[in-house]
Design an enzyme around this catalytic site. Structure first.
Site, mmCIF file in Angstrom:
data_model
loop_
_atom_site.group_PDB
_atom_site.id
_atom_site.type_symbol
_atom_site.label_atom_id
_atom_site.label_comp_id
_atom_site.label_asym_id
_atom_site.label_seq_id
_atom_site.Cartn_x
_atom_site.Cartn_y
_atom_site.Cartn_z
ATOM 1 N N LYS A 78 0.844 -1.196 0.000
ATOM 2 C CA LYS A 78 0.000 0.000 0.000
ATOM 3 C C LYS A 78 0.881 1.248 0.000
ATOM 4 C CE LYS A 78 -3.828 2.091 2.631
ATOM 5 N NZ LYS A 78 -4.733 1.947 3.791
ATOM 6 N N SER A 158 -9.760 2.462 2.996
ATOM 7 C CA SER A 158 -8.839 3.148 2.107
ATOM 8 C C SER A 158 -7.913 2.203 1.331
ATOM 9 C CB SER A 158 -7.965 4.108 2.930
ATOM 10 O OG SER A 158 -7.147 3.379 3.850
ATOM 11 N N SER A 182 -10.335 0.156 7.232
ATOM 12 C CA SER A 182 -9.731 0.279 5.906
ATOM 13 C C SER A 182 -9.070 -0.979 5.363
ATOM 14 C CB SER A 182 -8.706 1.416 5.893
ATOM 15 O OG SER A 182 -9.364 2.658 5.905
#
Length: 495
Positions: A78, A158, A182
């Site tokens: 990420k 997210s 998330s």
């Protein structure tokens, strides 16, 4: 033989050890899949040269017969994790051009274990969002579709790019972070497994901060077993992070005994929300029955302060964000606005932050600054902290009464279309976190497991919440649920 990029970590590990495939071949399969998946918007900074170098090193290590489980496994990282010499932007324009000279502890642990980094993954800007629509790179797109409908769907947020990449077989697993759901919400939307460990189990050092008392890194993978393997590699005490727990890391995979006889599973009445879709209600009931059939005792429980969790979260998280994001000012990091003649430092700060931060980040910074300001600190922030303490005590009381894990839905719906909630009140988007934020406020471990499809053919997930530091037990219960649900669906390739 199936395409190597579609394998699980466990399968790839065994085939690598057995000599059926090399790490280089496995990596090339993933790089080819990434090259053909531009429409998904999952990978935003590709690192094929790094990947090939690490794959070659992994093959050499495997030949010695002393390689960790993650050695040779291609993963995505990420964009919130700082990676040495590789752009690390947190999906924000304000960090454009930032090349860290250091490696985050979690990505460094994976590197040390021999994992192969394929590149950086899309996400909501500074991890603020539930749909991956706030990224400076553009949207990540869910590989799942509603039947024959060609509407692009959100992968959640997210960690949307991570969910998309794993679900579309672009990598075998990915890192995510979870501040209010998330990891778990996008995992549910994409039909994969996502684990949010106990706060302090994974180091936060080198991860771009959103809300420091809530953020926690975790794995996103195709199966519970894969998540257990990857989580073990990510965990461990880190003296560079003052919130990192100095606890031994169990062998999480060895804990998957599939025996939960006598375990007590709590069903919280407060999670039965008004207007909850019948499909979510049915999925929850089915999951409860599955766990009961495998020998667990089901017990109704009460978590009375749950109804205050979202308001408390959306005071605490923006407050911490406004403090953490103050460092991005055009002086110390990233983007700096062009200034007109006569502009001073105040104008430089204002223009830089206006250009560098997207609308959602600006909204949360303003909310956070407001609730911390003189005259409002006690009315909002201090009150939210007290509510957080009550929410934490609710869980402590329940676990003190012999509950081993808590079963809830992971999300209030299946994935929705990108842009479908764009004109809605922002609070409507925040409601996506209704089942997940309590876990972060209480610092507990949670996991999302895919458990079924809705009538449009989209995946739905169930969440299990565990006792602090008992991820091993939680993963075992999740493994039982996964086996009972028998979820094997994959998105039909359209990209």
């Amino acid at each position: 033989m199936s395409d190597p990029n579609t394998w699980t970590i466990a399968e790839a590990r065994d085939r690598l050890r057995g000599g059926d495939v090399t790490a280089v071949e496995l990596t090339e399969a993933c790089l080819t899949a990434i090259d053909g998946a531009g429409a998904l918007g999952a990978f935003v900074h590709r690192t094929p040269d790094i990947a090939r170098d690490r794959a070659k090193a992994a093959d050499d290590r495997i030949k010695t017969g002393d390689a960790p489980d993650m050695c040779g496994i291609p993963v995505g990282i990420k964009d919130l994790f700082c990676t040495e010499g590789v752009p690390s932007q947190a999906a924000s324009r304000i960090l454009e051009g930032f090349l860290p000279e250091y490696e985050s502890t979690v990505s460094g642990r994976l590197k040390s274990a021999g994992a192969v980094m394929l590149g950086k993954l899309n996400m909501d800007e500074f991890a603020m969002g539930s749909s991956n629509q706030t990224s400076t790179y553009g949207n990540a797109v869910n590989p799942w579709r509603r039947g024959n409908d060609e509407t692009d769907l959100t992968p959640g947020g997210s960690s949307g790019g991570s969910a998309t990449a794993v679900a579309a077989d672009l990598c075998l697993a990915a890192t995510g972070t979870d501040t209010g759901g998330s990891i778990r919400q996008p995992a549910a939307f994409a039909g994969i497994v996502g684990v949010k460990p106990t706060y302090g189990r994974c180091s936060r050092w080198g991860i771009v901060a959103f809300a420091s008392s809530l953020d926690q890194a975790g794995p996103m993978a195709k199966t519970v077993r894969d998540a257990a393997i990857m989580l073990e590699a990510m965990c461990g005490h880190d003296p560079k992070d003052s919130t990192s727990a100095d606890l031994a890391v169990p062998n999480f995979e060895a804990a998957l005994t599939d025996d939960i006889k006598g375990k007590v599973i709590g069903i919280p009445k407060e999670y039965r929300m008004d207007g909850m879709p019948d499909e979510i209600e049915k999925l929850w009931a089915n999951g409860t029955a599955m766990l009961k059939d495998t020998g667990a005792e089901i017990r109704d429980i009460s978590l009375p302060h749950t109804k205050y969790a979202l308001p408390a979260y959306y005071v605490i998280a923006p407050a911490e964000a406004s403090s953490n994001l103050a460092r991005y000012d055009g002086v110390r990091f990233g983007h700096r606005a062009s200034l007109a003649q006569g502009d001073g430092i105040t104008e430089m700060y204002e223009k830089t932050r206006a250009e560098g931060f997207g609308p959602e980040v600006q909204r949360r910074v303003m909310i956070g600054t407001y609730v911390l300001s003189a005259g409002f600190y006690d009315a909002y922030y201090n009150r939210a902290r007290k509510v957080r303490t009550l929410i934490k005590k609710d869980f402590e009381d329940v676990f003190g009464q012999g509950i081993d894990a808590i079963l809830t839905p992971a999300t209030p719906s299946a994935a929705f279309g990108l842009g479908e909630m764009a004109d809605a009140d922002p609070v409507q988007m925040y409601l996506n976190d209704v089942f997940t934020v309590t876990v972060n406020l209480a610092g507990l471990p949670g996991i999302s497991v895919p458990a079924g499809l809705d009538k449009q053919g989209l995946p739905l997930g169930l969440q299990l919440i565990g006792r602090p530091w008992e991820e091993a037990d939680l993963l075992n219960t999740a493994h039982v649920l996964e086996n009972a649900a028998g979820f094997i669906s994959k998105p039909t390739k359209w990209w």
